[in-house]
Enzyme design. Structure first.
Site, mmCIF file in Angstrom:
data_model
loop_
_atom_site.group_PDB
_atom_site.id
_atom_site.type_symbol
_atom_site.label_atom_id
_atom_site.label_comp_id
_atom_site.label_asym_id
_atom_site.label_seq_id
_atom_site.Cartn_x
_atom_site.Cartn_y
_atom_site.Cartn_z
ATOM 1 N N HIS C 242 -0.765 10.500 -4.614
ATOM 2 C CA HIS C 242 -2.028 11.191 -4.035
ATOM 3 C C HIS C 242 -3.046 11.939 -5.225
ATOM 4 C CE1 HIS C 242 -4.983 12.057 -1.090
ATOM 5 N NE2 HIS C 242 -5.056 13.124 -1.411
ATOM 6 N N TYR C 246 -7.315 12.221 -6.997
ATOM 7 C CA TYR C 246 -7.878 13.169 -7.361
ATOM 8 C C TYR C 246 -8.213 12.975 -9.179
ATOM 9 C CZ TYR C 246 -7.936 14.591 -2.900
ATOM 10 O OH TYR C 246 -8.116 14.659 -1.802
ATOM 11 N N HIS C 393 -11.292 1.763 3.209
ATOM 12 C CA HIS C 393 -11.569 3.251 3.054
ATOM 13 C C HIS C 393 -11.575 3.311 1.641
ATOM 14 C CE1 HIS C 393 -10.849 7.528 2.638
ATOM 15 N NE2 HIS C 393 -9.427 7.185 2.225
ATOM 16 N N PHE C 394 -10.379 2.774 0.836
ATOM 17 C CA PHE C 394 -10.260 3.097 -0.709
ATOM 18 C C PHE C 394 -11.405 2.181 -1.501
ATOM 19 C CE2 PHE C 394 -6.365 0.932 -0.385
ATOM 20 C CZ PHE C 394 -6.571 -0.267 -1.230
ATOM 21 N N HIS C 395 -12.033 1.080 -0.890
ATOM 22 C CA HIS C 395 -13.020 0.791 -1.529
ATOM 23 C C HIS C 395 -14.447 1.457 -1.575
ATOM 24 C CE1 HIS C 395 -10.371 -2.944 -2.145
ATOM 25 N NE2 HIS C 395 -11.371 -3.161 -3.137
ATOM 26 N N ARG C 456 -3.123 -5.433 5.292
ATOM 27 C CA ARG C 456 -3.473 -5.480 3.969
ATOM 28 C C ARG C 456 -2.552 -6.169 3.176
ATOM 29 N NH1 ARG C 456 -2.364 0.352 1.232
ATOM 30 N NH2 ARG C 456 -2.887 -0.802 -0.565
ATOM 31 N N ARG C 457 -2.679 -6.462 1.953
ATOM 32 C CA ARG C 457 -1.825 -6.855 1.277
ATOM 33 C C ARG C 457 -0.992 -8.262 1.483
ATOM 34 N NH1 ARG C 457 1.726 -2.062 -1.321
ATOM 35 N NH2 ARG C 457 0.298 -1.378 -2.745
HETATM 36 C C1 HEM Z 1 -15.634 -7.079 -7.153
HETATM 37 C C2 HEM Z 1 -15.356 -5.958 -6.206
HETATM 38 C C3 HEM Z 1 -14.059 -6.100 -5.564
HETATM 39 C C4 HEM Z 1 -13.551 -7.086 -4.493
HETATM 40 C C5 HEM Z 1 -14.202 -8.167 -4.130
HETATM 41 C C6 HEM Z 1 -12.155 -6.391 -4.130
HETATM 42 C C7 HEM Z 1 -11.667 -6.855 -3.089
HETATM 43 C C8 HEM Z 1 -10.420 -6.518 -2.627
HETATM 44 C C9 HEM Z 1 -9.428 -6.990 -1.503
HETATM 45 C C10 HEM Z 1 -9.665 -8.118 -0.781
HETATM 46 C C11 HEM Z 1 -8.368 -6.282 -1.574
HETATM 47 C C12 HEM Z 1 -7.239 -6.282 -0.583
HETATM 48 C C13 HEM Z 1 -6.307 -7.427 -0.727
HETATM 49 C C14 HEM Z 1 -5.047 -7.397 0.111
HETATM 50 O O1 HEM Z 1 -4.775 -6.252 0.656
HETATM 51 O O2 HEM Z 1 -4.530 -8.446 0.540
HETATM 52 C C15 HEM Z 1 -8.181 -5.107 -2.819
HETATM 53 C C16 HEM Z 1 -7.231 -4.299 -2.959
HETATM 54 C C17 HEM Z 1 -7.436 -3.372 -3.806
HETATM 55 N N1 HEM Z 1 -8.624 -2.933 -4.334
HETATM 56 FE FE1 HEM Z 1 -10.118 -4.071 -4.562
HETATM 57 N N2 HEM Z 1 -12.128 -5.153 -4.803
HETATM 58 C C18 HEM Z 1 -13.014 -4.995 -5.618
HETATM 59 C C19 HEM Z 1 -13.143 -3.967 -6.553
HETATM 60 C C20 HEM Z 1 -12.177 -2.819 -6.601
HETATM 61 C C21 HEM Z 1 -12.416 -1.607 -7.409
HETATM 62 C C22 HEM Z 1 -13.706 -1.545 -8.201
HETATM 63 C C23 HEM Z 1 -11.371 -0.892 -7.296
HETATM 64 C C24 HEM Z 1 -11.059 0.234 -8.035
HETATM 65 C C25 HEM Z 1 -11.664 0.926 -8.892
HETATM 66 C C26 HEM Z 1 -10.532 -1.577 -6.264
HETATM 67 C C27 HEM Z 1 -9.080 -1.140 -6.011
HETATM 68 C C28 HEM Z 1 -8.384 -1.838 -5.251
HETATM 69 C C29 HEM Z 1 -7.117 -1.424 -4.908
HETATM 70 C C30 HEM Z 1 -6.303 -0.206 -5.577
HETATM 71 C C31 HEM Z 1 -6.604 -2.385 -3.980
HETATM 72 C C32 HEM Z 1 -4.928 -2.288 -3.387
HETATM 73 C C33 HEM Z 1 -3.931 -3.024 -4.303
HETATM 74 C C34 HEM Z 1 -2.653 -3.088 -3.418
HETATM 75 O O3 HEM Z 1 -2.748 -3.094 -2.154
HETATM 76 O O4 HEM Z 1 -1.633 -2.988 -3.893
HETATM 77 N N3 HEM Z 1 -11.050 -2.703 -5.869
HETATM 78 N N4 HEM Z 1 -9.522 -5.456 -3.309
HETATM 79 CU CU LIG Z 2 -3.330 10.299 -0.289
#
Ligand code: HEM
Ligand SMILES: [Cu+2]
Ligand SMILES: [Cu+2]
Lengths: 69, 167, 600
Positions: C242, C246, C393-395, C456-457
């Site tokens: 968490h 921040y 949320h986190f996007h 997710r995931r």
């Molecule tokens: C081109 C832009 C982006 C697209 C299309 C995208 C798409 C996605 C998708 C579809 C997932 C979910 C996958 C799943 O749970 O099966 C994901 C997970 C995630 N994304 Fe992105 N994302 C983008 C940019 C970003 C950016 C800029 C960040 C952070 C700075 C970010 C951080 C994360 C994180 C931390 C996860 C979670 C990974 C996990 O569950 O282990 N994403 N993203």
């Molecule tokens: Cu948290």
């Protein structure tokens, strides 16, 4: 122009969440708008905004932008 | 330190909001009695689940008039038993543990959603009413076959329900 | 700039850019930015792959390899992209506000090298998961929950990366102490204050993950321990997981406080309140991590309750920031001739991508606040935990509030640290607006899908035995919206990289604006001295952490033992460390930083 081209761009950008969220909220209220309808309404709204923006305005020109960034 | 009047108002409103949130969550937890997953169960060795009298034979058991207990095991990449069959209008307590890595046990479309951690037994009690079929998914990544991990919770009409006999 | 407010933040930049003032530091900042953009580019590409794969529009990889892609996306974006950018900004903040260079640039490059080398080490087994040619893998996602087990290089790389950030912190503290010796009676300049408070909770919280990795996971992956306690290492991860949020957000807040008022044409509303906000983050960000474990068995309800309360109070500094940001923008707009209750909005410099990007990021962060409040509520969390809602949320938070702010300020920083003119302001403006639009579409559909239990995931959220029925619309429609949004995001990302590279290829010019940040309406002289007593605040933070974590950790160890109640490792890799591979890895670790900085 009533607003600057950049201002118009931002207003158009803001219209997107307004439309998408309005559709979501309406659905919670039981009013279902299909994706196609949303796109059509969206295009109408966006066109209206553009027309409003380019129409010769009441004269309040947006302040010019001095910054050279 | 001079704080602007608007800022004071905002600060006050923010505090009220926060206290309101805490109060409503507290009410949910204590007043309305929404139970949370906690540490009420003993730990268990995931390597010897086979010898455990609850999880050695994953099953549904009747423990009261309309009360049932489910002993379920999540392992890569299945839920046991599958399907889980319970009768309508009953109170079902799930005991779930893992035989290997961390999984989840999440009933689609409901808030019956819990992490399944090896070594720990998760419990949750659910009131089931209408007959129907609910999907169960694992929503915690557990390995290359994670997306194949699914199960079914079948709520049966009272008159069709019967417990399978253990052999 | 201090003359007018009498504040101690004074920096006599005299119309000079950062690279004129601190050429050596500018090179470091540039290199850190560049490392961060490489991560952003690769990570974003993986994002597109994920979106298309989940919706079954285009599957370029096997579903079993999806998790290697997702690990790469999570690690590169959540850790590499954000933290490399942060060290760049913080180096700028310290040197600019103290008006002195770093004490010893060799040390500075050493910590940069550790961070870059660590990233490269960790990336090798992650990439190995995508091919059968290398017998290594680390498809454990960025949370690496045991007993899923990665290749040792993954843990080693992670540990080195964290140590690198610790040394970076020491570097900045060293600058501060040197400055303090020469200026015993001055107030800590606001940017330096922000860096120091952030460091306080960073050391406190990253210690948890470092211990988890070094004491438990790394030896376990080498076969020294036979087993670990999954609940313990998981709790130690979230102890860090968490606050790291921040850590991403603090440089963003710094930009909102220091740059947004300036580019809006005004001043920061209040220096003292900015200090209060950062102190609150220092004190409150760590004792909250258990809110990620509301659904975990083995943790008593009372502990979850404490984390919930702390989390809710953590809303306060963000709400205060919202006020300051809007107030400062309004001040700027009125300085520029804006009038009316809402009319002033039109007077803002929307033509400037730096401003527009930050403003849009702020709007999205406000939206994220709402879904965040839902997540924080203990009971309602059961509905959304680990669903696509969380991804939505986190996007909004890290994926937009942070990423979009970073991209926007890059358009200001890049000329500062390279001495080159921004390649094309219109493309840059289109880029930030596209990110906003793409994210609105993608995140809205993710939130809705999550409410209907879309997990997710998951490579294939399509099931054999049942179907997930959305309450409104159809799955196909949600998928389409996500694919559209994800594609727009990717286009925006490509535009960003084009602007960055084209700017880098340009020539040095000497008519760039000076290196400055916002002045304040109410300066540090209005801030009670106690705010600058960092020892006190760190002390309070430690006490709160002990209160929130001592008992849960003791209970976990007491129940399951330090090494767990049993259970075997579940390696998501085959084979073991080959000597040739580790040699080539060491080579990469040594030479990557130099190669990267030379390229620029
Ligand atoms: C081109 C832009 C982006 C697209 C299309 C995208 C798409 C996605 C998708 C579809 C997932 C979910 C996958 C799943 O749970 O099966 C994901 C997970 C995630 N994304 Fe992105 N994302 C983008 C940019 C970003 C950016 C800029 C960040 C952070 C700075 C970010 C951080 C994360 C994180 C931390 C996860 C979670 C990974 C996990 O569950 O282990 N994403 N993203
Ligand atoms: Cu948290
Ligand atoms: Cu799973």
């Amino acid at each position: 122009m009533r607003i600057s081209p950049a201002g118009l761009l931002v207003v158009l950008a803001f219209a997107v969440p307004a439309l998408v969220q309005a559709r979501t909220v309406l659905a919670f209220a039981g009013v279902h708008v299909s994706p196609l309808q949303t796109v059509l309404i969206g295009l109408l709204v966006l066109t209206a905004v553009v027309l409003w923006a380019v129409a010769p305005g009441s004269g309040t020109e947006a302040p010019s932008e001095p910054n050279g960034g | 330190m001079n704080v602007h009047t608007y800022e004071k108002v905002w600060l006050g409103a923010a505090m009220v909001l926060i206290v309101f949130f805490i109060a409503s969550v507290t009410y949910g937890a204590i007043g309305a009695g929404v139970a949370m997953v906690d540490d009420s169960e003993e730990t268990i060795d995931p390597d010897t689940l086979g010898e455990d009298d609850r999880f050695g034979d994953p099953r549904v058991e009747q423990v009261g008039d309309d009360e049932y207990e489910v002993y379920a095991v999540a392992r890569t990449f299945v839920f046991q038993p599958d399907p889980i069959e319970v009768p309508e209008d009953s109170t079902v307590t799930f005991y779930i543990t893992s035989g290997d890595v961390i999984h989840s046990f999440s009933v689609v479309g409901t808030n019956a959603n819990v992490m399944v951690i090896p070594g720990e037994v998760a419990t949750m009690t659910v009131e089931v009413d209408e007959p129907g079929e609910y999907g169960i998914v694992c929503n915690e990544y557990c390995g290359p076959g994670h997306h194949d991990m699914e199960g079914l919770l079948v709520v049966q009409p009272e008159d069709e329900f019967e417990l399978e006999d253990d052999e | 700039m201090s003359a007018e407010t009498g504040s101690a933040t004074g920096v006599a930049s005299e119309g000079r850019t950062y690279i004129d003032q601190f050429p050596g530091e500018a090179r470091l900042v540039r290199t850190a930015f560049w490392s961060s953009f490489v991560a952003l580019g690769i990570g974003g590409l993986m994002g597109l792959v994920q979106v298309l794969h989940r919706a079954d529009v285009l599957r370029v990889i096997d579903s079993t390899d999806y998790y290697a892609v997702l690990t790469l996306h999570g690690v590169l974006l959540a850790l590499t992209f954000t933290i490399f950018f942060l060290v760049g900004i913080f180096t700028w903040a310290i040197t600019t506000s103290l008006d002195r260079g770093l004490e010893d640039l060799r040390f500075t490059w050493a910590w940069y090298g550790l961070m870059a080398g660590g990233t490269a080490l960790a990336a090798i087994p992650i990439l190995g998961g995508l091919t059968d040619a290398v017998e290594m893998s680390a498809s454990v996602l960025f949370t690496f929950y045991a007993p899923l087990q990665a290749h040792p290089l993954f843990y080693l790389g992670l540990a080195l990366f964290v140590v690198g950030t610790w040394l970076a912190g020491l570097d900045w503290i060293r600058s501060y102490l040197a400055w303090r010796r020469e200026n015993p009676d001055e107030r800590i300049p606001l940017p330096t204050f922000m860096v120091l408070t952030t460091l306080g909770f960073w050391y406190l919280s990253s210690l948890g993950v470092a211990l988890a990795v070094v004491v438990f996971l790394l030896p376990w992956s080498l076969g020294i321990w036979e087993q670990v306690n999954p609940l313990l290492t998981r709790t130690m991860f979230w102890y860090f997981g968490h606050p790291v949020v921040y850590f991403w957000l603090m440089p963003v807040y710094m930009m909102w406080y220091l740059m947004l008022p300036k580019v809006s044409g005004g001043k920061l509303f209040s220096d003292p309140l900015a200090r209060v906000v950062f102190v609150l983050f220092l004190v409150l960000s760590t004792p909250t991590g258990i809110h990620h474990q509301y659904l975990d068995p083995g943790i008593a309800e009372g502990f979850k309750f404490i984390a919930m309360t702390n989390t809710m109070f953590l809303l306060l500094p963000s709400l205060l920031t919202a006020f300051t940001v809007v107030a400062s923008m309004e001040h700027g707009a009125r300085q520029r001739g804006g009038t009316g209750t809402f009319g002033w909005l039109r007077a803002l410099p929307w033509r400037d991508p730096v401003f527009t990007g930050m403003a849009l990021a702020g709007v999205m962060f406000a939206a994220a606040g709402f879904s965040g409040m839902v997540n924080a509520g203990m009971n309602i969390n059961y509905l959304v935990h680990n669903t696509f809602w969380i991804v939505g949320h986190f996007h909004l938070t890290v994926g937009t509030a942070v990423a979009l702010t970073f991209m926007a300020v890059t358009y200001w920083f890049l000329p500062q640290v390279s001495g080159k003119r921004l390649w094309n302001r219109s493309v840059a403006l289109a880029q930030v607006v596209l990110w906003f639009v793409g994210m609105v579409l993608m995140s809205n559909a993710m939130h809705r899908g999550g409410l209907d239990s879309v997990p997710r995931r998951t490579a294939e959220p399509q099931y054999r035995g049942f179907e997930i029925e959305p309450t409104l619309g159809t799955m196909a429609e949600l998928d389409a919206q996500i694919v559209l949004g994800g594609t727009i995001l990717f286009v925006s990302l490509v535009l960003f990289l084009v602007v960055v590279v084209m700017t880098g290829l340009g020539d040095r010019v000497d008519d760039l604006p000076a290196n400055e940040y916002a002045e304040t309406l109410s300066g540090p002289e209005d801030a009670p001295l106690v705010l600058d007593n960092l020892k006190l605040w760190v002390g309070i933070a430690v006490v709160l952490v002990v209160l929130a974590y001592a008992l849960p950790l003791a209970a976990i160890v007491d129940r399951g033992g330090l090494f767990g109640p049993g259970g075997s490792p579940f390696p998501v890799f085959v084979g073991c460390l080959e000597p040739t591979v580790s040699a080539s890895v060491a080579f990469l670790g040594d030479h990557l930083p130099a190669a990267v900085s030379g390229w620029w």
